[in-house]
Design a protein around this motif. Structure first.
Motif, PDB file in Angstrom:
ATOM      1  N   MET A   1       0.882  -1.323   0.062  1.00  0.00           N
ATOM      2  CA  MET A   1       0.154  -0.034   0.185  1.00  0.00           C
ATOM      3  C   MET A   1       0.949   1.301  -0.034  1.00  0.00           C
ATOM      4  SD  MET A   1      -3.271  -1.176  -0.038  1.00  0.00           S
ATOM      5  CE  MET A   1      -4.025   0.392   0.504  1.00  0.00           C
ATOM      6  N   LEU A   2       1.798   1.242   0.553  1.00  0.00           N
ATOM      7  CA  LEU A   2       2.825   2.540   0.992  1.00  0.00           C
ATOM      8  C   LEU A   2       3.519   2.656  -0.424  1.00  0.00           C
ATOM      9  CD1 LEU A   2       3.790   2.564   4.646  1.00  0.00           C
ATOM     10  CD2 LEU A   2       2.147   3.972   3.564  1.00  0.00           C
ATOM     11  N   ALA A   3       4.238   1.615  -1.012  1.00  0.00           N
ATOM     12  CA  ALA A   3       5.013   1.439  -1.957  1.00  0.00           C
ATOM     13  C   ALA A   3       4.420   2.428  -3.227  1.00  0.00           C
ATOM     14  CB  ALA A   3       5.608   0.235  -2.261  1.00  0.00           C
ATOM     15  N   VAL A   4       3.329   2.292  -3.340  1.00  0.00           N
ATOM     16  CA  VAL A   4       2.796   3.079  -4.711  1.00  0.00           C
ATOM     17  C   VAL A   4       2.375   4.358  -4.328  1.00  0.00           C
ATOM     18  CG1 VAL A   4       1.827   0.601  -5.530  1.00  0.00           C
ATOM     19  CG2 VAL A   4       0.573   2.004  -4.072  1.00  0.00           C
ATOM     20  N   ARG A   9       9.573   7.159  -1.738  1.00  0.00           N
ATOM     21  CA  ARG A   9      10.833   7.132  -2.574  1.00  0.00           C
ATOM     22  C   ARG A   9      11.421   5.761  -2.602  1.00  0.00           C
ATOM     23  NH1 ARG A   9       8.535  10.699  -5.026  1.00  0.00           N
ATOM     24  NH2 ARG A   9       8.823  12.861  -4.858  1.00  0.00           N
ATOM     25  N   PHE A  10      11.270   5.148  -1.410  1.00  0.00           N
ATOM     26  CA  PHE A  10      11.840   4.046  -0.927  1.00  0.00           C
ATOM     27  C   PHE A  10      10.973   3.164  -0.006  1.00  0.00           C
ATOM     28  CE2 PHE A  10      14.774   1.342   1.436  1.00  0.00           C
ATOM     29  CZ  PHE A  10      15.386   0.607   0.561  1.00  0.00           C
ATOM     30  N   CYS A  11      10.827   1.971  -0.031  1.00  0.00           N
ATOM     31  CA  CYS A  11      10.132   1.143   0.582  1.00  0.00           C
ATOM     32  C   CYS A  11      10.730  -0.231   0.797  1.00  0.00           C
ATOM     33  CB  CYS A  11       8.662   1.210   0.317  1.00  0.00           C
ATOM     34  SG  CYS A  11       7.564   0.182   1.567  1.00  0.00           S
ATOM     35  N   ALA A  12      11.075  -0.828   2.238  1.00  0.00           N
ATOM     36  CA  ALA A  12      11.766  -2.082   2.034  1.00  0.00           C
ATOM     37  C   ALA A  12      11.294  -2.742   3.421  1.00  0.00           C
ATOM     38  CB  ALA A  12      13.196  -1.909   2.162  1.00  0.00           C
ATOM     39  N   ALA A  13      10.949  -4.079   3.467  1.00  0.00           N
ATOM     40  CA  ALA A  13      10.976  -4.908   4.564  1.00  0.00           C
ATOM     41  C   ALA A  13      12.148  -5.382   5.243  1.00  0.00           C
ATOM     42  CB  ALA A  13      10.200  -6.273   4.016  1.00  0.00           C
ATOM     43  N   THR A  14      12.086  -5.374   6.435  1.00  0.00           N
ATOM     44  CA  THR A  14      13.401  -5.171   7.221  1.00  0.00           C
ATOM     45  C   THR A  14      13.224  -6.339   8.492  1.00  0.00           C
ATOM     46  OG1 THR A  14      12.822  -3.694   8.704  1.00  0.00           O
ATOM     47  CG2 THR A  14      14.176  -2.906   6.683  1.00  0.00           C
ATOM     48  N   THR A  15      14.241  -6.682   9.169  1.00  0.00           N
ATOM     49  CA  THR A  15      14.406  -7.480  10.406  1.00  0.00           C
ATOM     50  C   THR A  15      14.609  -6.510  11.393  1.00  0.00           C
ATOM     51  OG1 THR A  15      16.565  -8.298  10.140  1.00  0.00           O
ATOM     52  CG2 THR A  15      14.907  -9.462   9.144  1.00  0.00           C
ATOM     53  N   PRO A  17      13.895  -4.262  15.070  1.00  0.00           N
ATOM     54  CA  PRO A  17      12.801  -3.633  15.934  1.00  0.00           C
ATOM     55  C   PRO A  17      12.029  -2.772  14.751  1.00  0.00           C
ATOM     56  CG  PRO A  17      14.927  -2.568  15.878  1.00  0.00           C
ATOM     57  CD  PRO A  17      15.247  -3.782  15.407  1.00  0.00           C
ATOM     58  N   ALA A  18      12.260  -2.730  13.556  1.00  0.00           N
ATOM     59  CA  ALA A  18      11.398  -2.210  12.399  1.00  0.00           C
ATOM     60  C   ALA A  18      11.153  -3.139  11.384  1.00  0.00           C
ATOM     61  CB  ALA A  18      11.976  -0.979  11.966  1.00  0.00           C
ATOM     62  N   ASN A  19      10.076  -3.389  11.159  1.00  0.00           N
ATOM     63  CA  ASN A  19       9.378  -4.279   9.883  1.00  0.00           C
ATOM     64  C   ASN A  19       9.377  -3.633   8.746  1.00  0.00           C
ATOM     65  OD1 ASN A  19       7.698  -5.192  12.521  1.00  0.00           O
ATOM     66  ND2 ASN A  19       8.958  -6.507  11.712  1.00  0.00           N
ATOM     67  N   LEU A  20       9.371  -2.455   8.633  1.00  0.00           N
ATOM     68  CA  LEU A  20       9.516  -1.608   7.227  1.00  0.00           C
ATOM     69  C   LEU A  20      10.229  -0.162   7.329  1.00  0.00           C
ATOM     70  CD1 LEU A  20       7.825  -1.935   4.653  1.00  0.00           C
ATOM     71  CD2 LEU A  20       6.016  -0.564   5.760  1.00  0.00           C
ATOM     72  N   VAL A  21      10.848  -0.243   6.390  1.00  0.00           N
ATOM     73  CA  VAL A  21      11.413   1.332   6.242  1.00  0.00           C
ATOM     74  C   VAL A  21      10.848   1.828   5.120  1.00  0.00           C
ATOM     75  CG1 VAL A  21      13.806   2.463   5.930  1.00  0.00           C
ATOM     76  CG2 VAL A  21      13.574   0.327   7.134  1.00  0.00           C
ATOM     77  N   VAL A  22      10.720   3.101   5.206  1.00  0.00           N
ATOM     78  CA  VAL A  22       9.891   4.095   4.249  1.00  0.00           C
ATOM     79  C   VAL A  22      10.752   5.278   4.005  1.00  0.00           C
ATOM     80  CG1 VAL A  22       7.811   5.016   3.174  1.00  0.00           C
ATOM     81  CG2 VAL A  22       7.689   2.859   4.346  1.00  0.00           C
TER      82      VAL A  22
END
Length: 80
Positions: A1-4, A9-15, A17-22
């Protein structure tokens, strides 16, 4: 939803404490607040978020495009 979203400008799933970086481009703090409340807030599963506004950048990652080497119909142009 956020990537579109057009401001993202950038969106990634991470491991960790944060599961998503935007990475987001917002015109000002009001625009950031609107994005967080209107785009992120209503998403299912979002229980918390941290935001860090960047006030200035010194260097950015990514490709540097030189006008003389822009790919065209027959491929990249080489300098003489």
């Amino acid at each position: 939803m956020l990537a579109v979203h057009p401001q993202v400008r950038f969106c990634a799933a991470t491991t960790g404490p944060a599961n998503l970086v935007v990475a987001l481009a917002a015109a000002d703090l009001d625009a950031l607040y609107t994005f967080l409340t209107d785009a992120v807030g209503p998403l299912d599963g979002v229980t918390a978020l941290d935001s860090t506004p960047l006030l200035a950048t010194v260097k950015r990652t990514g490709l540097i495009r030189h006008p003389s080497r822009t790919p065209g119909p027959s491929g990249p142009k080489e300098r003489a």
